[in-house]
Enzyme design. Structure first.
Site, PDB file in Angstrom:
ATOM      1  N   SER A 135     -31.846  -7.969  23.439  1.00  0.00           N
ATOM      2  CA  SER A 135     -30.894  -9.270  23.258  1.00  0.00           C
ATOM      3  C   SER A 135     -29.323  -8.398  22.807  1.00  0.00           C
ATOM      4  O   SER A 135     -29.337  -7.849  21.609  1.00  0.00           O
ATOM      5  CB  SER A 135     -31.289 -10.208  22.156  1.00  0.00           C
ATOM      6  OG  SER A 135     -30.565 -11.225  21.889  1.00  0.00           O
ATOM      7  N   LYS A 161     -30.080  -9.305  27.757  1.00  0.00           N
ATOM      8  CA  LYS A 161     -29.800 -10.489  27.365  1.00  0.00           C
ATOM      9  C   LYS A 161     -28.516 -10.754  26.713  1.00  0.00           C
ATOM     10  O   LYS A 161     -28.487 -10.023  25.561  1.00  0.00           O
ATOM     11  CB  LYS A 161     -31.242 -11.207  26.628  1.00  0.00           C
ATOM     12  CG  LYS A 161     -30.824 -12.646  26.078  1.00  0.00           C
ATOM     13  CD  LYS A 161     -32.004 -13.186  25.431  1.00  0.00           C
ATOM     14  CE  LYS A 161     -31.881 -13.621  24.013  1.00  0.00           C
ATOM     15  NZ  LYS A 161     -33.241 -14.251  23.482  1.00  0.00           N
ATOM     16  N   LEU A 162     -27.720 -11.554  27.218  1.00  0.00           N
ATOM     17  CA  LEU A 162     -26.269 -11.680  26.548  1.00  0.00           C
ATOM     18  C   LEU A 162     -26.532 -12.917  25.657  1.00  0.00           C
ATOM     19  O   LEU A 162     -26.642 -14.039  26.414  1.00  0.00           O
ATOM     20  CB  LEU A 162     -25.047 -11.722  27.612  1.00  0.00           C
ATOM     21  CG  LEU A 162     -25.093 -10.369  28.304  1.00  0.00           C
ATOM     22  CD1 LEU A 162     -23.780 -10.686  29.227  1.00  0.00           C
ATOM     23  CD2 LEU A 162     -25.014  -8.987  27.563  1.00  0.00           C
ATOM     24  N   LYS A 163     -26.018 -13.060  24.444  1.00  0.00           N
ATOM     25  CA  LYS A 163     -25.740 -14.423  23.494  1.00  0.00           C
ATOM     26  C   LYS A 163     -24.490 -14.810  24.212  1.00  0.00           C
ATOM     27  O   LYS A 163     -23.387 -14.100  24.239  1.00  0.00           O
ATOM     28  CB  LYS A 163     -25.696 -13.972  22.295  1.00  0.00           C
ATOM     29  CG  LYS A 163     -27.139 -13.625  21.582  1.00  0.00           C
ATOM     30  CD  LYS A 163     -28.126 -14.782  21.630  1.00  0.00           C
ATOM     31  CE  LYS A 163     -29.151 -14.494  20.968  1.00  0.00           C
ATOM     32  NZ  LYS A 163     -30.322 -15.435  20.964  1.00  0.00           N
ATOM     33  N   ASP A 189     -28.411 -16.338  26.795  1.00  0.00           N
ATOM     34  CA  ASP A 189     -29.108 -17.115  25.705  1.00  0.00           C
ATOM     35  C   ASP A 189     -28.103 -18.004  24.916  1.00  0.00           C
ATOM     36  O   ASP A 189     -26.976 -17.217  24.373  1.00  0.00           O
ATOM     37  CB  ASP A 189     -29.852 -16.484  24.725  1.00  0.00           C
ATOM     38  CG  ASP A 189     -30.804 -17.489  23.857  1.00  0.00           C
ATOM     39  OD1 ASP A 189     -31.434 -16.870  22.764  1.00  0.00           O
ATOM     40  OD2 ASP A 189     -30.290 -18.783  24.070  1.00  0.00           O
ATOM     41  N   GLU A 214     -30.929 -19.463  29.019  1.00  0.00           N
ATOM     42  CA  GLU A 214     -31.904 -19.800  27.981  1.00  0.00           C
ATOM     43  C   GLU A 214     -31.266 -20.858  26.852  1.00  0.00           C
ATOM     44  O   GLU A 214     -30.242 -20.633  26.520  1.00  0.00           O
ATOM     45  CB  GLU A 214     -32.412 -18.503  27.194  1.00  0.00           C
ATOM     46  CG  GLU A 214     -33.450 -18.755  25.942  1.00  0.00           C
ATOM     47  CD  GLU A 214     -33.721 -17.375  25.340  1.00  0.00           C
ATOM     48  OE1 GLU A 214     -33.334 -16.511  25.809  1.00  0.00           O
ATOM     49  OE2 GLU A 214     -34.248 -17.581  24.464  1.00  0.00           O
ATOM     50  N   ASP A 239     -36.299 -22.310  24.660  1.00  0.00           N
ATOM     51  CA  ASP A 239     -36.919 -21.438  23.626  1.00  0.00           C
ATOM     52  C   ASP A 239     -37.162 -22.533  22.500  1.00  0.00           C
ATOM     53  O   ASP A 239     -38.066 -23.081  22.419  1.00  0.00           O
ATOM     54  CB  ASP A 239     -35.708 -20.498  23.090  1.00  0.00           C
ATOM     55  CG  ASP A 239     -35.947 -19.726  22.072  1.00  0.00           C
ATOM     56  OD1 ASP A 239     -35.140 -18.718  21.736  1.00  0.00           O
ATOM     57  OD2 ASP A 239     -36.819 -20.114  21.275  1.00  0.00           O
ATOM     58  N   LYS A 263     -42.513 -17.940  21.526  1.00  0.00           N
ATOM     59  CA  LYS A 263     -42.443 -17.315  20.177  1.00  0.00           C
ATOM     60  C   LYS A 263     -43.395 -17.722  19.288  1.00  0.00           C
ATOM     61  O   LYS A 263     -43.528 -18.865  18.926  1.00  0.00           O
ATOM     62  CB  LYS A 263     -40.816 -17.506  19.589  1.00  0.00           C
ATOM     63  CG  LYS A 263     -39.739 -16.836  20.311  1.00  0.00           C
ATOM     64  CD  LYS A 263     -38.420 -17.200  19.462  1.00  0.00           C
ATOM     65  CE  LYS A 263     -37.277 -16.661  19.921  1.00  0.00           C
ATOM     66  NZ  LYS A 263     -36.056 -17.312  19.533  1.00  0.00           N
ATOM     67  N   GLY A 291     -38.217 -13.119  20.469  1.00  0.00           N
ATOM     68  CA  GLY A 291     -38.007 -12.188  19.443  1.00  0.00           C
ATOM     69  C   GLY A 291     -37.428 -12.974  18.146  1.00  0.00           C
ATOM     70  O   GLY A 291     -36.442 -13.828  18.537  1.00  0.00           O
TER      71      GLY A 291
HETATM   72  C1  LIG Z   1     -32.171 -14.721  14.182  1.00  0.00           C
HETATM   73  S1  LIG Z   1     -32.698 -15.899  15.297  1.00  0.00           S
HETATM   74  C2  LIG Z   1     -32.612 -15.043  16.636  1.00  0.00           C
HETATM   75  C3  LIG Z   1     -33.019 -15.787  17.862  1.00  0.00           C
HETATM   76  C4  LIG Z   1     -32.821 -15.491  19.229  1.00  0.00           C
HETATM   77  N1  LIG Z   1     -33.546 -14.110  19.231  1.00  0.00           N
HETATM   78  C5  LIG Z   1     -32.985 -13.269  20.047  1.00  0.00           C
HETATM   79  O1  LIG Z   1     -32.123 -13.041  20.610  1.00  0.00           O
HETATM   80  C6  LIG Z   1     -34.070 -11.770  20.236  1.00  0.00           C
HETATM   81  C7  LIG Z   1     -34.074 -11.291  18.862  1.00  0.00           C
HETATM   82  C8  LIG Z   1     -35.233 -10.099  18.881  1.00  0.00           C
HETATM   83  O2  LIG Z   1     -34.650  -8.961  19.760  1.00  0.00           O
HETATM   84  O3  LIG Z   1     -36.040 -10.159  18.130  1.00  0.00           O
HETATM   85  C9  LIG Z   1     -33.162 -16.044  20.403  1.00  0.00           C
HETATM   86  O4  LIG Z   1     -32.868 -17.523  20.103  1.00  0.00           O
HETATM   87  O5  LIG Z   1     -33.984 -15.870  21.273  1.00  0.00           O
HETATM   88 MG   LIG Z   2     -33.340 -17.703  22.213  1.00  0.00          MG
END
Ligand SMILES: CSCC[C@@H](NC(=O)CCC(=O)O)C(=O)O
Ligand SMILES: [Mg+2]
Length: 368
Positions: A135, A161-163, A189, A214, A239, A263, A291
């Protein structure tokens, strides 16, 4: 099992770099660990709640309070405690799924260590290693993003995965495609950052052949995701919305998601996570393991979960060094884009006492 002790330990883990999402930026993780002591064995659980209630309604202080005041006292006198019993004893307490998940995980770890069985074996793993995605947070510039993506691809990650958020979506996706080509497995995401009014804008992601988008909309907007799925071609993955197997079945039947990010912390534990896997498999819906920047404790259990048959997409099960200079367990190291599924009893890893002591901010016995 008979519970003889429950320790609540709070640790602070600095991140190797700030991690920015549409709901904020993390520079370190404030994490709750639970250690359950029984006559047969000890078990560890990790609570994935964030420092502030910005990913979901849960947050670390709240999880500590509900564990201290309600959840741990509810299970300590159980005559034949096991992980399945934890779920039913805690059911009357509403919500607090991440706190419940940490407690169930610690009990399950102790139970399985006592039996000499691994998490993978218990959950139904069919692989001995899992393909890993990574991510990538929102960055200050496209150049910085491309450097980060290049580093992760060089490290061997099989999926990027790009935020994204309004103002940081089409351009970064286009830049990654133009720089690294069409063969890179790529997804985005949004962490609920958009509304249905953005549907036409999000449809502009369709030409980039993403694996999924996502959680584009609010976690409670199942109907909105179903409407969005009729407008955008990119598969919708949920998610935050999916907090139980029942909700997963409802969202799938209503056409709100074609893929689910599983998750364990978000859904109340690994046993519910397996039920979601089973429900999705029954509907032909692929899942992948999400994650929450877990330490090696939660990461070990997630890798075991990601080895179940329905986990057909690379998860956010990155190596320890994606987030931490030093993990509290022996590090998970990427090998050819994969992580090995632990084979030892329980989660198959143990915290390293010296590292744990160094990152511990507070420790208290909730039961002795
Ligand atoms: C700090 S909350 C992060 C939530 C986010 N998690 C990730 O982007 C992956 C994080 C990881 O690699 O554990 C999600 O919405 O999927
Ligand atoms: Mg997510």
């Amino acid at each position: 099992m008979k519970l003889t002790g429950v320790e609540l330990r709070r640790i602070r883990m600095p991140l190797v770099a700030p991690f920015r999402t549409s709901f904020g930026t993390e520079t370190d993780r404030d994490i709750l660990l639970l250690r359950v002591v029984t006559e047969e064995a000890e078990g560890w659980g990790e609570c994935v709640a964030t420092g502030e209630p910005l990913y979901s309604s849960e947050y670390v202080d709240g999880a500590a309070d509900v564990l201290r005041r309600y959840l741990v006292p509810a299970i300590v006198d159980h005559p034949r405690l096991d992980a399945v019993a934890v779920g039913s004893v805690l059911a009357p307490f509403k919500g607090h799924r991440m706190a419940k998940a940490a407690l169930e995980m610690a009990v399950l770890d102790a139970e399985l260590r006592g039996q000499g069985r691994s998490f993978g074996r218990e959950l139904g793993a069919v692989r001995d290693r899992v393909a890993c995605g990574v991510s990538v947070g929102i960055m200050d510039s496209i150049g910085e993003l491309l450097d980060a993506v290049e580093g992760y691809l060089d490290a061997g990650y099989v999926r990027i995965k790009l935020k994204i958020e309004p103002g940081w979506d089409i351009a970064p996706v286009r830049a990654v495609r133009e720089r690294f080509g069409d063969d890179v497995l790529l997804q985005v995401d949004a962490n609920t950052a958009y509304s249905l009014a953005d549907a036409r804008h999000l449809a502009r992601l369709d030409p980039f052949d993403l694996l999924l988008i996502e959680q584009p909309l609010d976690e409670e907007d199942i109907r909105g995701h179903a409407e969005l799925a009729r407008i955008v071609r990119t598969p919708v993955c949920l998610d935050e919305s999916i907090t139980s197997a029942a909700i997963a079945a409802d969202a799938i039947r209503r056409g709100a998601c074609a893929i689910v990010n599983v998750k364990p912390g978000r859904v109340g534990g690994y046993l519910e996570a397996r039920r979601i896997h089973d429900v999705c498999a029954a509907h032909g819906v692929p899942v992948w393991c999400g994650g929450m920047l877990e330490t090696g404790i939660g990461r070990a259990a997630n890798v075991a979960l990601a080895a179940l048959p329905g986990f057909t997409l690379p998860g956010d099960t990155s190596a320890s060094d994606r987030y931490y200079h030093t993990d509290v367990t022996p590090p998970f190291v990427l090998d050819d884009g994969h992580l090995p599924v632990p084979t030892g009893p329980g989660i198959g890893v143990q915290p390293l006492p010296d590292v744990l002591a160094e990152v511990t901010v507070a420790s208290e016995w909730l039961h002795r």
